[in-house]
Design a protein around this motif. Structure first.
Motif, mmCIF file in Angstrom:
data_model
loop_
_atom_site.group_PDB
_atom_site.id
_atom_site.type_symbol
_atom_site.label_atom_id
_atom_site.label_comp_id
_atom_site.label_asym_id
_atom_site.label_seq_id
_atom_site.Cartn_x
_atom_site.Cartn_y
_atom_site.Cartn_z
ATOM 1 N N PRO A 154 0.833 -1.194 0.000
ATOM 2 C CA PRO A 154 0.000 0.000 0.000
ATOM 3 C C PRO A 154 0.871 1.248 0.000
ATOM 4 O O PRO A 154 1.984 1.238 0.512
ATOM 5 C CB PRO A 154 -0.773 -0.128 1.321
ATOM 6 C CG PRO A 154 0.135 -0.903 2.205
ATOM 7 C CD PRO A 154 0.912 -1.828 1.315
ATOM 8 N N ASN A 201 -3.341 6.019 -0.140
ATOM 9 C CA ASN A 201 -4.611 5.542 -0.686
ATOM 10 C C ASN A 201 -4.426 4.729 -1.958
ATOM 11 O O ASN A 201 -5.395 4.289 -2.571
ATOM 12 C CB ASN A 201 -5.543 6.717 -0.987
ATOM 13 C CG ASN A 201 -6.340 7.122 0.239
ATOM 14 O OD1 ASN A 201 -6.517 6.328 1.154
ATOM 15 N ND2 ASN A 201 -6.793 8.362 0.263
ATOM 16 N N LYS A 241 -1.911 1.801 -4.362
ATOM 17 C CA LYS A 241 -1.117 0.586 -4.186
ATOM 18 C C LYS A 241 -0.133 0.455 -5.343
ATOM 19 O O LYS A 241 -0.396 0.924 -6.454
ATOM 20 C CB LYS A 241 -2.020 -0.668 -4.184
ATOM 21 C CG LYS A 241 -2.793 -0.863 -2.907
ATOM 22 C CD LYS A 241 -3.436 -2.244 -2.855
ATOM 23 C CE LYS A 241 -4.539 -2.424 -3.848
ATOM 24 N NZ LYS A 241 -5.273 -3.693 -3.709
ATOM 25 N N LEU A 300 -2.046 1.093 -8.759
ATOM 26 C CA LEU A 300 -3.493 1.209 -8.566
ATOM 27 C C LEU A 300 -3.753 2.558 -7.888
ATOM 28 O O LEU A 300 -3.564 2.689 -6.671
ATOM 29 C CB LEU A 300 -4.028 0.065 -7.707
ATOM 30 C CG LEU A 300 -3.958 -1.330 -8.351
ATOM 31 C CD1 LEU A 300 -2.615 -2.000 -8.089
ATOM 32 C CD2 LEU A 300 -5.090 -2.216 -7.852
ATOM 33 N N SER A 331 -8.260 4.110 -4.150
ATOM 34 C CA SER A 331 -8.283 3.310 -2.919
ATOM 35 C C SER A 331 -9.167 2.070 -3.050
ATOM 36 O O SER A 331 -9.009 1.118 -2.295
ATOM 37 C CB SER A 331 -8.754 4.160 -1.744
ATOM 38 O OG SER A 331 -10.088 4.587 -1.964
ATOM 39 N N ASN A 332 -10.111 2.070 -4.008
ATOM 40 C CA ASN A 332 -10.976 0.893 -4.167
ATOM 41 C C ASN A 332 -10.411 -0.118 -5.173
ATOM 42 O O ASN A 332 -11.114 -1.054 -5.562
ATOM 43 C CB ASN A 332 -12.380 1.318 -4.591
ATOM 44 C CG ASN A 332 -12.405 1.998 -5.951
ATOM 45 O OD1 ASN A 332 -11.368 2.121 -6.611
ATOM 46 N ND2 ASN A 332 -13.576 2.452 -6.373
ATOM 47 N N SER A 333 -9.181 0.067 -5.605
ATOM 48 C CA SER A 333 -8.473 -0.873 -6.504
ATOM 49 C C SER A 333 -9.170 -1.048 -7.855
ATOM 50 O O SER A 333 -8.927 -2.042 -8.550
ATOM 51 C CB SER A 333 -8.313 -2.255 -5.858
ATOM 52 O OG SER A 333 -7.634 -2.155 -4.643
ATOM 53 N N GLU A 384 -6.094 -0.289 -12.511
ATOM 54 C CA GLU A 384 -4.680 -0.678 -12.454
ATOM 55 C C GLU A 384 -4.050 -0.426 -13.810
ATOM 56 O O GLU A 384 -4.595 -0.817 -14.843
ATOM 57 C CB GLU A 384 -4.514 -2.160 -12.078
ATOM 58 C CG GLU A 384 -3.036 -2.567 -12.007
ATOM 59 C CD GLU A 384 -2.809 -3.975 -11.480
ATOM 60 O OE1 GLU A 384 -3.813 -4.687 -11.228
ATOM 61 O OE2 GLU A 384 -1.633 -4.365 -11.322
ATOM 62 N N ILE A 435 -12.561 -1.294 -13.440
ATOM 63 C CA ILE A 435 -13.889 -1.778 -13.074
ATOM 64 C C ILE A 435 -14.707 -0.581 -12.603
ATOM 65 O O ILE A 435 -14.281 0.161 -11.708
ATOM 66 C CB ILE A 435 -13.811 -2.808 -11.912
ATOM 67 C CG1 ILE A 435 -12.892 -3.978 -12.268
ATOM 68 C CG2 ILE A 435 -15.204 -3.306 -11.548
ATOM 69 C CD1 ILE A 435 -13.423 -4.901 -13.328
ATOM 70 N N HIS A 444 -18.562 0.566 -11.317
ATOM 71 C CA HIS A 444 -19.932 0.241 -10.921
ATOM 72 C C HIS A 444 -20.839 1.387 -11.370
ATOM 73 O O HIS A 444 -20.877 2.430 -10.717
ATOM 74 C CB HIS A 444 -20.023 0.034 -9.407
ATOM 75 C CG HIS A 444 -19.399 -1.246 -8.970
ATOM 76 N ND1 HIS A 444 -20.120 -2.389 -8.717
ATOM 77 C CD2 HIS A 444 -18.094 -1.581 -8.771
ATOM 78 C CE1 HIS A 444 -19.299 -3.366 -8.371
ATOM 79 N NE2 HIS A 444 -18.066 -2.904 -8.394
#
Lengths: 90, 382
Positions: free
Chosen positions: B167, B170, B172, B216, B219-221, B224, B256, B258
């Motif tokens: 990490p 926030n 990665k 990434l 923070s919600n990955s 990438e 991704i 939503h």
């Protein structure tokens, strides 16, 4: 210095710097406070559908998440939380 | 200093930071030790996937290909892990079986896992993460990402690797670096100049160095982005081609989203591979010398949309997919190819890892009759 050796030196230096850098990394409070359920949802779907906790038993989940940790380079803290969540929920 | 010696020194140096920083992470190490005490029993899982289907290209149609890929996972201790996959397949009427990968891994600390064996090459994301039939959104692999269309980049490698993720606030970051036998250069016949990525026995003293760095930013990955590279001498040791080198690069993307307004999940994936082999002379079948700029490229961009949050039990399992893929191999070579493919599809998910795919592929091959294809595939992960 030959080109091949130069590539090796640059490559190795990059690896070392990156590993040193990564070892000193730390998550924010927001990230470190995430529960396993959230990490399970966020990380699995990066490549495939999210598997339900009931599909494997505790030992199997330990092996599966290690497999996924290697494949997707998820962090150790994330892997630990995801395993704990799946083992509690199956 | 010889190259091989430098490589050996480099590998040795590679482990120093992990040992040093292992001390710094004392608290985490103690936690790991506790986990270690609790484990000790072998944790085994037989997993894998299978697929079968039907395809029609031009005026030819056939059932197949058919594939069965058992995956063996052993977690021996908290730090020691082994994974292997066999691949049995019937394609074009022929049965083939092989060892897709078999690797042993050891977790040195929370940020570094080392491994050795035959592994899916961390060059981009397709080979490592997306190629299994139940994960691949399409019935076929993209152009340039399968042995059928010609590989522009490695799929598997035999060697050793170091990898991990960490990490960073926030965000990665993750990395995978490897040293491997690397590809070999084909120099005869109509494949002269092409790289053989199934170079399991090394054809020279040089080893390929490669790796991927992924970032990434959210923070919600959900996003990438990655960059990969691999460098190697590819000519046979005792041949005039022994000094010929090859460099390959890749960029990849995964996102991704939503989309709450349409109760759906949008999945975007892409990868671009570029391969350069140093220019040299080859002999054609009549013994005439020729050469060409040996550059190849392949890429794909794929999008899928699945309304997972609608009320209908049927509709939430439907996924619309689309992929654009392109392959370009060197002009002047005997294996020159310029091809593009647009694939549209509908997937229906029977479970989280079982899918029926219906695809239609529109192909455009320069200088050749293009054959559109129709595919049905049933894939099941277990």
């Amino acid at each position: 210095m030959k080109t091949g050796n130069l590539i090796i030196v640059i490559f190795t230096a990059t690896v070392l710097v990156l590993i040193l850098f990564v070892n000193s990394c730390a998550p924010s409070a927001e990230v470190s406070g995430k529960p396993g359920a959230q990490l399970w949802a966020e990380n699995c779907q990066r490549c495939h559908n999210t598997p339900p906790p009931l599909v494997y038993d505790d030992k199997q989940w330990d092996a599966v998440v290690t497999h996924m940790q290697i494949r997707a380079n998820i962090t150790q803290e994330e892997a630990d939380k995801i395993v704990a969540f799946l083992q509690e929920s199956n | 200093m010889k190259t091989a010696q430098i490589v050996s020194v480099c590998i040795g140096i590679l482990f120093i930071p992990s040992l040093a920083f292992g001390q710094a992470n004392q608290t985490q190490s103690q936690m790991n030790e506790n986990r270690l005490k609790e484990s000790g029993e072998t944790k085994f899982l037989l997993s894998g996937y299978g697929f079968t289907g039907f395809e029609k290209k031009g005026d030819e149609s056939t059932f197949g290909p058919l594939g069965f890929s058992p995956i063996f996972l052993w977690k021996k201790t908290d730090r020691l892990f082994f994974e292997a996959e066999l691949e049995a397949e019937i394609e074009d009427g022929e049965f083939d079986i092989g060892l897709e990968y078999a690797s042993i891994y050891y977790r040195l600390n929370d940020f570094l896992i080392v491994g050795a064996g035959k592994f899916l090459t961390p060059f981009g994301i397709f080979s490592e993460r997306l190629h299994p039939a139940w994960i691949n959104k399409m019935a076929e692999k993209p152009l340039g990402f399968s042995s059928e269309t010609g590989m522009v980049g490695p799929m598997t490698s035999l060697g050793a690797q170091a990898r991990g993720g960490a990490p960073l606030g926030n965000t990665k970051i993750n990395y995978s670096f490897y040293i491997a036998n690397g590809p070999g250069l084909l120099t005869d016949g109509d494949e002269a100049g092409k790289l053989d990525f199934n170079n399991l026995g090394d054809n020279n003293l040089n080893k390929a160095l490669g790796g991927r760095i992924g970032f990434l930013p959210f923070s919600n990955s959900s996003l990438e982005i990655g960059a990969s590279g691999q460098f190697a001498k590819v000519g046979d040791r005792e041949s005039p081609y022994k000094k010929i080198g090859a460099a390959m690069y890749a960029g990849d993307l995964s996102y991704i989203w939503h989309a709450k307004s349409i109760k759906s999940v949008l999945d975007l994936k892409g990868q671009y591979n570029y391969l350069h082999v140093e220019r040299t002379d080859y002999s054609d079948l009549r013994g005439n010398s020729y050469s060409f700029d040996n550059n190849s490229s392949a890429y794909f961009l794929q999008v899928s949309l699945r309304p997972v949050n609608v009320d209908s039990d049927i509709l939430k399992n439907v996924e619309l997919t689309g992929r654009y893929s392109r392959l370009k191999t060197p002009e002047g070579s005997e294996w020159h190819r310029k091809q593009k493919q647009t694939t549209l599809g509908i997937n229906y998910w029977l479970s989280w890892s079982s899918v029926v795919k219906v695809n239609y592929a529109i192909e455009d091959i320069e200088g050749s009759d293009s054959e559109n294809g129709f595919f049905i595939q049933f894939a099941l992960g277990f």
